[in-house]
Motif scaffolding. Structure first.
Motif, PDB file in Angstrom:
ATOM      1  N   HIS A 138       0.333 -13.344  -2.677  1.00 35.67           N
ATOM      2  CA  HIS A 138       1.551 -12.628  -3.062  1.00 35.67           C
ATOM      3  C   HIS A 138       2.271 -12.028  -1.871  1.00 35.67           C
ATOM      4  CE1 HIS A 138       1.778 -12.723  -7.493  1.00 35.67           C
ATOM      5  NE2 HIS A 138       0.552 -13.144  -7.347  1.00 35.67           N
ATOM      6  N   LEU A 139       1.594 -11.968  -0.733  1.00 29.37           N
ATOM      7  CA  LEU A 139       2.260 -11.446   0.460  1.00 29.37           C
ATOM      8  C   LEU A 139       3.055 -12.527   1.186  1.00 29.37           C
ATOM      9  CD1 LEU A 139      -0.329  -8.951   1.967  1.00 29.37           C
ATOM     10  CD2 LEU A 139       2.014  -8.452   1.289  1.00 29.37           C
ATOM     11  N   THR A 193      -3.941 -11.240  -3.358  1.00 30.58           N
ATOM     12  CA  THR A 193      -3.043 -10.338  -2.630  1.00 30.58           C
ATOM     13  C   THR A 193      -2.363 -11.087  -1.491  1.00 30.58           C
ATOM     14  OG1 THR A 193      -4.622  -8.591  -3.094  1.00 30.58           O
ATOM     15  CG2 THR A 193      -2.907  -8.086  -1.496  1.00 30.58           C
ATOM     16  N   PHE A 203       9.679   2.693  -4.134  1.00 27.51           N
ATOM     17  CA  PHE A 203       8.534   2.190  -4.900  1.00 27.51           C
ATOM     18  C   PHE A 203       7.212   2.632  -4.275  1.00 27.51           C
ATOM     19  CE2 PHE A 203       5.415  -1.352  -5.337  1.00 27.51           C
ATOM     20  CZ  PHE A 203       5.052  -1.099  -6.651  1.00 27.51           C
ATOM     21  N   LEU A 204       7.103   2.518  -2.968  1.00 20.81           N
ATOM     22  CA  LEU A 204       5.834   2.856  -2.341  1.00 20.81           C
ATOM     23  C   LEU A 204       5.521   4.343  -2.491  1.00 20.81           C
ATOM     24  CD1 LEU A 204       5.901   0.570   0.818  1.00 20.81           C
ATOM     25  CD2 LEU A 204       4.692   0.229  -1.334  1.00 20.81           C
ATOM     26  N   PHE A 259       6.817 -12.105   1.645  1.00 20.28           N
ATOM     27  CA  PHE A 259       7.168 -10.956   2.493  1.00 20.28           C
ATOM     28  C   PHE A 259       6.864 -11.260   3.961  1.00 20.28           C
ATOM     29  CE2 PHE A 259       6.442  -9.329  -1.737  1.00 20.28           C
ATOM     30  CZ  PHE A 259       7.639  -8.675  -1.942  1.00 20.28           C
ATOM     31  N   ILE A 296       4.905   2.499 -12.421  1.00 24.53           N
ATOM     32  CA  ILE A 296       3.891   1.796 -13.190  1.00 24.53           C
ATOM     33  C   ILE A 296       3.534   2.542 -14.464  1.00 24.53           C
ATOM     34  CG2 ILE A 296       1.459   1.123 -13.111  1.00 24.53           C
ATOM     35  CD1 ILE A 296       2.063   0.079 -10.266  1.00 24.53           C
ATOM     36  N   LEU A 308      -4.363  -1.690  -4.102  1.00 25.07           N
ATOM     37  CA  LEU A 308      -3.630  -2.518  -3.136  1.00 25.07           C
ATOM     38  C   LEU A 308      -3.106  -3.790  -3.805  1.00 25.07           C
ATOM     39  CD1 LEU A 308      -2.996  -3.195  -0.040  1.00 25.07           C
ATOM     40  CD2 LEU A 308      -5.076  -4.578  -0.180  1.00 25.07           C
ATOM     41  N   ARG A 312      -2.673  -4.470  -6.959  1.00 27.24           N
ATOM     42  CA  ARG A 312      -1.689  -4.167  -7.984  1.00 27.24           C
ATOM     43  C   ARG A 312      -0.318  -3.892  -7.348  1.00 27.24           C
ATOM     44  NH1 ARG A 312      -2.543   1.176 -11.454  1.00 27.24           N
ATOM     45  NH2 ARG A 312      -1.518   1.953  -9.581  1.00 27.24           N
ATOM     46  N   THR A 313      -0.314  -3.114  -6.274  1.00 28.93           N
ATOM     47  CA  THR A 313       0.936  -2.784  -5.592  1.00 28.93           C
ATOM     48  C   THR A 313       1.643  -4.035  -5.095  1.00 28.93           C
ATOM     49  OG1 THR A 313      -0.078  -0.742  -4.847  1.00 28.93           O
ATOM     50  CG2 THR A 313       1.951  -1.388  -3.751  1.00 28.93           C
ATOM     51  N   ILE A 314       0.883  -4.906  -4.441  1.00 30.85           N
ATOM     52  CA  ILE A 314       1.505  -6.098  -3.847  1.00 30.85           C
ATOM     53  C   ILE A 314       2.018  -7.049  -4.925  1.00 30.85           C
ATOM     54  CG2 ILE A 314       1.106  -8.113  -2.364  1.00 30.85           C
ATOM     55  CD1 ILE A 314       1.181  -5.431  -0.876  1.00 30.85           C
ATOM     56  N   GLN A 346       5.257   5.100  -6.687  1.00 26.91           N
ATOM     57  CA  GLN A 346       4.639   4.005  -7.412  1.00 26.91           C
ATOM     58  C   GLN A 346       4.125   4.409  -8.784  1.00 26.91           C
ATOM     59  OE1 GLN A 346       1.093   1.053  -6.934  1.00 26.91           O
ATOM     60  NE2 GLN A 346       1.688   1.878  -4.989  1.00 26.91           N
TER      61      GLN A 346
END
Lengths: 309, 276
Positions: B23-24, B20, B258-259, B27, B266, A120, A122-124, B262
């Motif tokens: 970084h959100l 996390t 991307f989702l 968005f 990567i 999770l 890493r994705t974000i 993924q």
């Protein structure tokens, strides 16, 4: 004697010619011809022609112009804007490189552990990489904007005066570094993760037997074996940061005045807004030189470290 | 990597979650901004208490996003196709035939990677005007293909050198197949993993391209998403909800890609960096 010598050179010449011909054929040159033509037309030729234009006073649209020797170059070195813009460009290039590598390595070390949330996270962290830097710039504009920006909402809640962060020449270059780092730290993280995963566990087990501390293990095992990843990241990030364009357009458009202009945006303005094509080309030559010198210096410096390590 | 206590693991998980969340933030702000009604200037930290897609429908029409989507898609798909076909062909010759000429050509491609594309702007613009290609999707296709070609060749050549056995091609050659036949029937199918990487990396790069699009595609009929967005932003600096909705729509295809894919994003990057 002389005769035989000349015939033998003749023969050698023929043989060499034949060999060269065969080599040309065996080069399969027709397979890369389209790609070479494409790159020559769109990159190499314009780049070289740009050097020529940098010696003219062309305005970008008229049919005639004069060669003015080094006038544009003397003008460039005397122009205080040049130094401001070079300073900004170096700040964007070097500042984001340092941040992306420190933070990216930190993230990689954290996510290299077997945590439940690692996919999770890493994705974000990686998500912004696939979004246009222009869009990323707009989103952060919503955050930093003077009127109704998310940051100023916090300031108001705390009873403080709102800040015009994007309008402040002393602040906004750092905001641009931050946004660029935020967007591309995911690339550095992934490259470091790949590097970390290629280090054999045996080294750490041996170090554990010797009773090495976490810091000692990091310094003597992780860091030296990570040198190839460090090299790639440094060079990639420096080139990316020195070329910065979209984020600046979105956040400040180079302003106020030229305060946050990079060489890319400065050149763009010289050409399209000020019809100063000759001078824009001169700035382009300087930018190419700066990128070339800094990225090569970084490449050689870190490659040498790789050998030492 | 080594054994850590459960307590430390919980702490690190907490740290990862805080990162996390950090970084959100952009968005989250994008969503709260885009889902408000136009004219709702409440805090960007709060979602509205109603549900409205008004910004989206207004942005879709006013920014001409439908046309921009078509333009962006056509340019991205065409340039990616050129990159895959001609890039793999070029890399095959350069990786397999180590003649002097080929070594120079390969060095040329690597050197081009260092040239910042913008430094060629002034003459390139003139070239495009002279060729009568201003405001055509064609020039954007070729220009993007040229800009991404060196990296494409670099990736393909590395893959061919390290993973495709020469014996395969030699056997096919013995059976009388032509070089091009050998390439397309035997080598190209084996390049699938690296083709996926090239396709993904180049699509993201071209879809998001702004630097070139803004120079060559100013006419509204050929505008790509980024160009449409930037002119829309210019007209709506006080209506950020509209800009947010348009930004979200423009980014959605790549976010979905991307989702779902993924791993390719990567792994492609990771493999490229370890080998390169």
């Amino acid at each position: 004697m002389a005769d035989t010598l000349s015939t033998s050179t003749e023969q050698t010449k023929k043989a060499v010619k034949k060999m060269k011909k065969r080599q040309r054929e065996s080069s399969l040159w027709w397979m890369y011809l389209p790609s070479v033509l494409l790159v020559v037309t769109f990159i190499i030729y314009p780049f070289l022609d740009g050097i020529r234009i940098s010696f003219t006073n062309w305005n970008g649209f008229s049919q005639t112009y004069d060669y003015v020797g080094l006038d544009q170059y003397t003008r460039m070195f005397a122009d205080p804007d040049t130094w401001l813009v070079v300073k900004n460009t170096l700040l964007y290039g070097i500042g984001s490189t340092i941040l992306q590598n420190i933070v990216g390595l930190g993230y990689a070390l954290l996510l290299n552990r077997n945590l439940k949330v690692r996919t999770l996270t890493r994705t974000i962290i990686y998500l912004p990489v696939i979004i246009s830097p222009l869009v990323m710039g707009y989103i952060w504009y919503f955050f930093f904007a003077f009127n109704g920006g998310a940051l100023n909402d916090i300031y108001l809640w705390l009873g403080m005066d709102p800040v015009n962060a994007l309008g402040s020449p002393s602040l906004n270059p750092y905001i641009i570094v931050f946004v660029n780092t935020f967007q591309f730290v995911g690339v550095a993280m992934i490259i470091y993760l790949a590097g970390l995963q290629s280090i054999s566990r045996d080294y750490y087990e041996a170090a554990n037997i010797d009773g090495a501390s976490t810091w000692q293990k990091f310094k003597t095992i992780t860091l030296p074996l990570l040198m190839p990843s460090i090299t790639i990241n440094m060079v990639l990030n420096i080139i990316g940061g020195l070329k910065l364009f979209d984020v600046i357009v979105a956040l400040t458009n180079g302003g106020p005045g030229n305060a946050s202009q990079s060489m890319s945006t400065f050149m763009y303005n010289l050409y399209f807004s000020r019809q100063d094509a000759g001078y824009a080309a001169t700035q382009g030559v300087l930018m190419a030189l700066i990128i070339l010198v800094i990225s090569m210096a970084a490449l050689f410096y870190f490659k040498r470290k790789e050998v030492e390590a | 990597m080594d054994h850590i206590s459960t307590r430390a693991k919980w702490l690190l998980t907490g740290l990862a979650l805080i990162i996390t969340m950090f970084h959100l933030i952009p968005f989250y702000i994008l969503l709260t901004t885009a889902f408000k009604r136009p004219g709702d200037f409440s805090s960007k930290w709060l979602f509205p208490e109603y549900f409205s897609l008004e910004n989206f429908s207004l942005a879709w029409e006013q920014a001409n996003l439908a046309r921009a989507f078509v333009n962006t898609f056509v340019i991205t798909a065409s340039a990616a196709a050129i990159l895959i076909v001609f890039g793999s062909l070029a890399a095959y010759a350069l990786a397999r035939r180590q003649t002097k000429l080929n070594k120079y050509v390969y060095m040329l491609f690597v050197a081009v990677m260092v040239i910042p594309p913008l430094t060629a702007l002034v003459p390139l613009y003139q070239l495009v005007v002279d060729a009568g290609l201003m405001n055509t999707r064609f020039v954007a296709v070729l220009n993007n293909a040229a800009a991404f070609m060196p990296l494409t060749i670099f990736l393909y050549a590395g893959f061919i050198r390290s993973t495709i056995p020469k014996e395969l091609e030699e056997a096919a050659k013995m059976d009388g197949a032509s070089t091009i036949g050998v390439f397309f029937r035997i080598v190209f199918p084996l390049l699938k993993p690296i083709t996926a990487t090239v396709l993904i990396l180049s699509s993201v790069y071209i879809w998001n391209d702004y630097q070139f699009a803004i120079f060559f595609l100013q006419d509204s009929s050929v505008q790509t998403l980024t160009v449409a967005l930037s002119s829309f932003f210019g007209q709506n600096t006080s209506q950020l909800g509209l800009v947010g909705a348009a930004s979200l729509l423009a980014s959605l295809p790549m976010i979905i890609l991307f989702l779902f894919l993924q791993r390719f994003f990567i792994e492609g990057l990771a493999a490229g960096s370890v080998k390169g």
